[in-house]
Design a protein around this motif. Sequence first.
Motif, PDB file in Angstrom:
ATOM      1  N   VAL A 157       0.493  -1.073   0.070  1.00 53.36           N
ATOM      2  CA  VAL A 157      -0.319   0.258  -0.069  1.00 53.36           C
ATOM      3  C   VAL A 157       0.964   1.363  -0.181  1.00 53.36           C
ATOM      4  O   VAL A 157       0.761   2.170  -0.686  1.00 53.36           O
ATOM      5  N   HIS A 158       2.131   1.440   0.904  1.00 53.18           N
ATOM      6  CA  HIS A 158       2.911   2.163   0.992  1.00 53.18           C
ATOM      7  C   HIS A 158       3.598   2.591  -0.307  1.00 53.18           C
ATOM      8  O   HIS A 158       3.824   3.776  -1.401  1.00 53.18           O
TER       9      HIS A 158
ATOM     10  N   ASP B 293      -5.136  -3.099   9.370  1.00 52.55           N
ATOM     11  CA  ASP B 293      -5.240  -2.346  10.845  1.00 52.55           C
ATOM     12  C   ASP B 293      -5.865  -3.392  11.292  1.00 52.55           C
ATOM     13  O   ASP B 293      -5.688  -4.080  12.341  1.00 52.55           O
TER      14      ASP B 293
ATOM     15  N   LEU C 117      -7.135   1.005  -2.062  1.00 50.76           N
ATOM     16  CA  LEU C 117      -5.321   1.751  -1.104  1.00 50.76           C
ATOM     17  C   LEU C 117      -6.388   1.998   0.303  1.00 50.76           C
ATOM     18  O   LEU C 117      -5.578   1.386   1.462  1.00 50.76           O
ATOM     19  N   LYS C 118      -7.236   2.349  -0.051  1.00 55.32           N
ATOM     20  CA  LYS C 118      -7.788   2.823   1.298  1.00 55.32           C
ATOM     21  C   LYS C 118      -8.527   1.776   2.192  1.00 55.32           C
ATOM     22  O   LYS C 118      -8.282   1.786   3.249  1.00 55.32           O
TER      23      LYS C 118
ATOM     24  N   LYS D 122       3.713   5.766  -6.158  1.00 52.33           N
ATOM     25  CA  LYS D 122       3.620   5.251  -7.546  1.00 52.33           C
ATOM     26  C   LYS D 122       2.313   5.528  -9.013  1.00 52.33           C
ATOM     27  O   LYS D 122       2.393   5.561  -9.967  1.00 52.33           O
TER      28      LYS D 122
ATOM     29  N   LYS E 151      -9.875   6.425 -10.074  1.00 54.61           N
ATOM     30  CA  LYS E 151      -9.667   6.506  -8.455  1.00 54.61           C
ATOM     31  C   LYS E 151     -10.007   5.362  -8.023  1.00 54.61           C
ATOM     32  O   LYS E 151      -9.750   5.465  -6.827  1.00 54.61           O
TER      33      LYS E 151
ATOM     34  N   ARG F   4      -5.675  -0.537   3.695  1.00 55.01           N
ATOM     35  CA  ARG F   4      -5.153   0.532   4.425  1.00 55.01           C
ATOM     36  C   ARG F   4      -5.926  -0.322   6.019  1.00 55.01           C
ATOM     37  O   ARG F   4      -5.348  -0.584   6.110  1.00 55.01           O
TER      38      ARG F   4
ATOM     39  N   TYR G 237       1.192   3.955  -3.245  1.00 60.42           N
ATOM     40  CA  TYR G 237       0.523   5.267  -3.792  1.00 60.42           C
ATOM     41  C   TYR G 237       1.262   6.317  -4.175  1.00 60.42           C
ATOM     42  O   TYR G 237       0.489   6.580  -5.441  1.00 60.42           O
TER      43      TYR G 237
ATOM     44  N   PHE H 157      -7.207   4.457  -5.694  1.00 62.17           N
ATOM     45  CA  PHE H 157      -7.227   4.662  -4.624  1.00 62.17           C
ATOM     46  C   PHE H 157      -7.713   4.523  -3.934  1.00 62.17           C
ATOM     47  O   PHE H 157      -7.155   4.537  -2.398  1.00 62.17           O
ATOM     48  N   GLU H 158      -9.495   4.267  -4.157  1.00 58.61           N
ATOM     49  CA  GLU H 158      -9.892   3.607  -2.823  1.00 58.61           C
ATOM     50  C   GLU H 158      -9.827   1.819  -2.662  1.00 58.61           C
ATOM     51  O   GLU H 158     -10.208   2.602  -1.787  1.00 58.61           O
TER      52      GLU H 158
END
Lengths: 532, 399
Positions: free
Chosen positions: B187-188, B300, B292-293, B193, B286, B296, B191, B289-290
């Motif tokens: 994920v890190h 956790d 990835l969200k 890239k 987009k 994330r 982003y 990115f979602e």
Amino acid sequence: MISLYQLLQQYCACLPDWALMTIAVLIPVGIAFLLVQAVAGGSTYIERKVAADIQRRVGPNQCNPNLFLGVFMREAVARGKGPKADLGGKIMGAVLAPALPLMDLLDMLGSRWAPGLLIFLADGIKLIMKESIVPATADKPLFKMAPAIVLCSAFGALCTVPYSSGFFIADLNIGIFFLAAITSLETIGILMAGWASNNKWALLGGMRSAAQIVSYELPAGLTILTVILLAGTMSMQGIIYDQVGPHDWCQGWAWQWNLFSNPFMMILAPAYFLAALAECNRTPFDIPEAESELVAGYHTEYTGMNFAFFFMAEYAMMCVTSAIAVTVFLGGWSTGIGFLEQGMMEANVGDRIPGTELVAKVAVPELTAGEPIPGTKNVIAAQDLKDIRIGDKIPGTEQQVLTPKYYWWASLVHLLAFAVKTYGLVFIMMWIRWTLPRFRVDQMMTLCWKKLIPIGMFCFTGVALWTLLRKPFAAWMGGIAAYRDLVGGLSMLAFFGFIVWIYWFFTKPMSPDEQKRRKLIAHANVGHGMGA
Amino acid sequence: MPNVVIENVTNPRVHSEEMVLSMGPHHPSTHGVLRLEVVTDGEVVVSARPDIGYLHRAIEKIGEYVDYRQFMPYTDRVDYLCSMNSNYAYALAVEKLGGYKLPLRAELMRIMVAELNRISSHMICIGALAMDMGAYTPFLHGICHREKVNDIFEEVCGARLTYNYLTIGGVGYDAPPGWIEKCDKFVHYLYPKMIEFNDLITGNTIFQERLCNVGIVSPEKAINYGLVGPNLRGSGVKFDIRKNEPYSIYDKLKFDVPVGDGGDPNGSNPRGTLGDSYDRYVVRVKEVFESLKILRQVVDQMKENEKLPAEHPDRQYQAKLPARLRIKRGEVYCRSENPRGETGYYVASDGTDKAMRIKIRTGSFSALGCFEEVTRGLLIGDVIAVIGSFDIVLPEVDR
């Protein structure tokens, strides 16, 4: 400058004249033929390495430069030492053994500096051995002729490229006109290939190519006209001497190149570069062979060496158009370092012309039709003027038109400078290819007819006025030297300003609008210290 | 607005003939074995009729002959660019039919692999679209990022394309040690890239010129033709199964549903029209990115989950199910959000251990439905753009 014919006359006087003539023609032609392949092969290698670099790959790394020779030598040495070796083998091994460390060194250098350099030879061998298939329904004579015509066009173009001050194959007095004509010959070959293949994709590709190249000939032609206007000659060497000098207007410095000689040329140069991209069917104008749309465009049906001819021609054409751009805008083979050029040419006005007792009083651009030749009362007729070349006697006088002194190493330095500039432009072409998408057909046409051609016309008029007003303006300023310093200083400022602008453009903070737009796309702040 | 206007030629002596071009099934950019029967007038497309069926493998019929678990590998082949999501859709259907409950860890693992696979599938889509537009480099960048996902998948299930990872009642294997950290690292990695990718191609003027105002699907048309997923959202219809009919624990995760905003001067596509190819493209970017969200948040939760004792019911990666699944008589249609839109599995059971009927509804198939209407009057190059922007994957069309 000594021509090959003169050299031969000097050293092979025993041969009859017709034999000398034939040899003097055949050797350069052979060199040109080898050049097509060397240039195409070298460019494919560079292209693959550039592409790999842009795409975070390694690129070709297998066929190292010493591969073939090294394998053979190591084998021979090993066999010479072996139990079964006969006398000849032993001698062979013993002779070759001392060269092995050299081979190791070459191996090291080759694999480090130019890994995979010989891949183009391997590709070439592969393509030669493949069958050249002719489709059953193809128009066979046309189909077979097309790649030859395309290659001939590239080959003919390479013959008139001014590689160096001392080395060039032919310096025609219609040089740049000839180049423009012979590079357009490629269209005929492509159209023939597209038509003769009897394949709809190939036909579409051929038609697109014809439309594209014919259209983009116009902005390119306008640029060439402009340069002819500036230089007063169509000869490639003449155009370079006009930018390099040494004559009153130019002393060999980089800011005296055509690109900086007036503001219009700075507009024309990118326009010409775009037209050149389109003429060699390179991205973003690779529409005729758009592999995602037209399979492979006009060369869909070609295999083996016939295909390789198109391929070679494309790469050779890239180099040729870059070479034209370098000649026309970037001072050709000039290094751009004034004192170096002056030292190498050693022909300031007033100097003795080397090898004669004559004094160089005039340079080519000083001669104007209808005006008296400096120092005489003679007047040159226009038709005489166009025939006057460097080294000729000025009509009606004993004076010679300025001849640069010839140093053998100057030729090499110039060759190097020319290669660096040309391959710099070729690199930019490759850089563009591996970065940008391609235009659509109508967008490509719009760019040409609605943008580049008006720009070209505007600049042509501008340059014409500039050239007309240059002399009176210089006189008003108090001499050519003052004018030269002013224009040189301004163009240097413009040049460095341009570089600073480019730097600023690519590093500037984004406008709020742009930031907002980017954020809309990359809008998810993923959290935990991440985000734009 | 349409780029090319076909005008009637007034001079009767000048006329052009229509040419039938057979685009495919082995054309470089029909994304598989799609054949388009393109009738062209010069460069202008008069009609482009998709001809499908070259990759038909009777997967639905096979479903009637293998038992519920054995059908899972076949779902991999329905859409090989997002096997995890295909598995997911089928598993959801069977679990709903059988009424099985899943442990939390299984749900988390599933969402994780599903979102990772969505990213890798979108990488192919946006990369291939750029390649169809003539830019080769973005494609390789996309492939490069996809390889990272494949590495993660290989570590968890041993496969790099057809994973067969999800099972009915959970996932096939538990996460190996260090796997969650690897996902976190990905994920890190991705982003920045993706920001770079946007700089490379999304903001490129030529790219936008090629895609904007090309292949416009209005919201009404999109709904009428049954477009789903990013194609539907590209037309400005905010519909996402994960939001509108949440399955698994998607309702507890925070994410947005990006929709196309073509023509909006303050939007991401100011020079286009709502529902054009660029809108569909941007929606996919987009969505990465979602995803990835989502990843994330799931990472956790997985880290929390790792702290539970090994015997805890939430810590299990599979529900305890009988060795042979015999599902009571009934039928179910269950849908999930895949990279290519809503994928629905209709499963009917007659009480045996095999399904009586399986029917798959996929996004690419409905996208091809409106293809002919969308491409009418475009240029040949635009047809390629439309295929690419619809993200058609042929095995999903033919099954």
